[in-house]
Enzyme design. Structure first.
Site, short mmCIF file in Angstrom:
data_model
loop_
_atom_site.label_atom_id
_atom_site.label_comp_id
_atom_site.label_asym_id
_atom_site.label_seq_id
_atom_site.Cartn_x
_atom_site.Cartn_y
_atom_site.Cartn_z
N LYS A 116 0.83 -1.21 0.00
CA LYS A 116 0.00 0.00 0.00
C LYS A 116 0.86 1.26 0.00
O LYS A 116 0.46 2.28 -0.54
CB LYS A 116 -0.97 -0.01 1.18
CG LYS A 116 -2.09 -1.01 0.98
CD LYS A 116 -3.34 -0.65 1.77
CE LYS A 116 -4.48 -1.57 1.38
NZ LYS A 116 -5.66 -1.40 2.23
N LYS A 136 -3.86 -10.03 -7.50
CA LYS A 136 -5.18 -10.41 -6.98
C LYS A 136 -6.26 -9.43 -7.46
O LYS A 136 -5.97 -8.25 -7.72
CB LYS A 136 -5.16 -10.53 -5.46
CG LYS A 136 -5.08 -9.22 -4.75
CD LYS A 136 -5.54 -9.33 -3.30
CE LYS A 136 -5.70 -7.93 -2.77
NZ LYS A 136 -6.44 -7.68 -1.62
N LYS A 187 -11.01 -4.77 -4.98
CA LYS A 187 -12.21 -3.93 -5.13
C LYS A 187 -11.86 -2.47 -5.37
O LYS A 187 -12.70 -1.71 -5.83
CB LYS A 187 -13.16 -4.09 -3.94
CG LYS A 187 -12.60 -3.66 -2.60
CD LYS A 187 -13.68 -3.67 -1.56
CE LYS A 187 -13.24 -4.16 -0.20
NZ LYS A 187 -12.03 -3.60 0.36
P1 TYM Z 1 -10.53 -6.18 2.43
O1 TYM Z 1 -11.57 -5.15 2.61
O2 TYM Z 1 -9.35 -5.84 1.58
O3 TYM Z 1 -11.16 -7.51 1.87
C1 TYM Z 1 -12.31 -8.10 2.46
C2 TYM Z 1 -12.21 -9.60 2.42
O4 TYM Z 1 -12.12 -10.08 1.08
C3 TYM Z 1 -10.97 -10.91 0.93
N1 TYM Z 1 -10.42 -10.69 -0.41
C4 TYM Z 1 -10.19 -11.67 -1.30
N2 TYM Z 1 -10.38 -12.99 -1.24
C5 TYM Z 1 -10.06 -13.72 -2.34
N3 TYM Z 1 -9.58 -13.19 -3.47
C6 TYM Z 1 -9.38 -11.86 -3.58
N4 TYM Z 1 -8.92 -11.34 -4.71
C7 TYM Z 1 -9.70 -11.02 -2.47
N5 TYM Z 1 -9.64 -9.71 -2.24
C8 TYM Z 1 -10.08 -9.52 -0.97
C9 TYM Z 1 -10.01 -10.42 2.01
O5 TYM Z 1 -9.06 -11.41 2.32
C10 TYM Z 1 -10.96 -10.14 3.14
O6 TYM Z 1 -11.30 -11.32 3.82
N6 TYM Z 1 -8.06 -5.77 6.73
C11 TYM Z 1 -9.23 -6.34 6.11
C12 TYM Z 1 -10.54 -5.93 6.73
C13 TYM Z 1 -10.63 -6.17 8.20
C14 TYM Z 1 -10.89 -7.41 8.83
C15 TYM Z 1 -10.94 -7.12 10.23
C16 TYM Z 1 -11.06 -8.71 8.36
C17 TYM Z 1 -10.55 -5.21 9.17
N7 TYM Z 1 -10.75 -5.79 10.39
C18 TYM Z 1 -11.17 -8.13 11.16
C19 TYM Z 1 -11.27 -9.70 9.30
C20 TYM Z 1 -11.33 -9.42 10.69
C21 TYM Z 1 -9.26 -5.90 4.66
O7 TYM Z 1 -8.74 -4.87 4.31
O8 TYM Z 1 -10.02 -6.70 3.85
#
Ligand code: TYM
Length: 335
Positions: A116, A198, A201
């Site tokens: 990032k 990957k 979003k």
């Molecule tokens: P974030 O918002 O980037 O993504 C949300 C969830 O989607 C999964 N993900 C994917 N899985 C498979 N293939 C992909 N291309 C892909 N892109 C995203 C991520 O692994 C995630 O599960 N830090 C976290 C958010 C967060 C969180 C938490 C998660 C904050 N606090 C507590 C679990 C528990 C994040 O930025 O995810």
């Protein structure tokens, strides 16, 4: 809603960009599958989203839209708690306590911070660096047993486990050590145009991702344009990430095994396969969007879901934080 008999599950998504197939297949699909057997909490982590510049009006809109999309994908607010992170102040309070037992070295090792920082070189803020501590607070605050996430969150989850263990050792048993739940298939859905990366979003090139709100026609077009590799066989093969990614997406959406799909498309062309995949994604998205359009218009329903979620979460978060404050030596305020 807190069901003492069930293990506690917690997960969350940052309201940045638009929810995509990666988020669904890596996380939300499993949330839906696990919500009956778990006392589940699903967060929209708006505080995390601030680590990247946001337009306030859009952030507000996107948070509500994400809640409606969680529901449209099958999260049932009668079974699970849906919460906006900033509605529960204990997240940042616990983060501060955990900051004092996290080393700079641990944060420096986080690959997501490195990625990032490269991507947002003009805005490498302290929040981006301490982000994993806030994520640990999200999880530990609710004493979560299980955290379903995609593969990219594994390192953050390991830090959460280390911090829980460290606090428990330094003070006394306080936090549950959370277990990650990373699916065998779907944990890393790749970009459609650049399958070495990957699917994200917040990718600026919308051709790289299929969002949950893409119209069926747009989704079909994006599949048609997806990069496939040289060669013509429809087979899972590490040296051909483009077709392998599409095969995996199709397997997860259709529920058919990779082997049976390979047999189904033996001797067929990429274009045949892409047409079937495009249609199956369109079919998958249609009922979700139908439900989304209904829910997003019902503002009073969404408000009641969020009020109930915040009330439940606040109660649970306060219980943990009171314990934590006592353990670290804070005096309770005189009332
Ligand atoms: P974030 O918002 O980037 O993504 C949300 C969830 O989607 C999964 N993900 C994917 N899985 C498979 N293939 C992909 N291309 C892909 N892109 C995203 C991520 O692994 C995630 O599960 N830090 C976290 C958010 C967060 C969180 C938490 C998660 C904050 N606090 C507590 C679990 C528990 C994040 O930025 O995810």
């Amino acid at each position: 809603m807190a069901d003492a008999a069930k293990p506690i599950l917690l997960s969350g998504i940052q309201p940045s960009g638009q929810l995509c197939l990666g988020n669904y297949l890596g996380a939300i699909k499993n949330w839906v599958g696990l919500q009956d057997s778990h006392d589940s909490i699903f967060l929209v982590v708006d505080m995390h989203a601030l680590t990247v510049k946001q337009n306030p009006a859009e952030l507000r809109k996107r948070c509500l839209s994400f809640v409606a999309q969680y529901i449209a994908c099958g999260i049932d607010p009668k079974k699970s708690t849906i919460v906006i992170q900033s509605h529960v102040p204990q997240h940042s309070e616990l983060m501060w306590i955990l900051s004092s037992i996290t080393s700079m070295g641990e944060l420096n090792r986080m690959t997501q911070f490195k990625d990032k920082s490269k991507k947002h070189a003009a805005n490498i803020n302290a929040g981006l660096f301490t982000y994993p501590i806030l994520m640990a607070a999200d999880i530990l605050l609710y004493q979560a047993d299980l955290v379903p996430v995609g593969a990219d969150q594994k390192q953050h989850l390991e830090l959460s486990r280390d911090l829980a263990h460290r606090f428990n050792t330094q003070y006394s048993d306080t936090f549950t050590i959370p277990e990650p739940y990373i699916p065998k298939s779907g944990a890393r859905v790749m970009s459609l145009q650049d399958p070495e990366k990957k699917m994200s979003k917040s990718d600026e090139n919308l051709n790289n991702l299929i969002t949950l709100l893409d119209s069926p026609d747009v989704a079909r077009k994006k599949v048609k344009r997806a990069v496939t590799d040289s060669g013509s066989e429809i087979k899972l093969d590490d040296s051909r990430p483009g077709i392998s990614n599409l095969l995996q997406i199709y397997s997860l959406i259709s529920g058919n095994s990779i082997a049976s799909i390979e047999t189904e498309f033996e001797g067929k062309m990429y274009s045949d396969f892409k047409e079937v995949l495009g249609n199956s994604i369109a079919e998958f998205l249609t009922p979700i969007q139908h439900e989304y359009n209904r829910v997003i218009q019902d503002k009073s329903y969404l408000e009641s879901v969020l009020n109930q979620g915040a009330e439940n979460a606040y109660y649970r978060a306060r219980k943990t934080l009171t314990k934590v404050y006592r353990k670290v030596g804070f005096i309770s305020p005189a009332r």
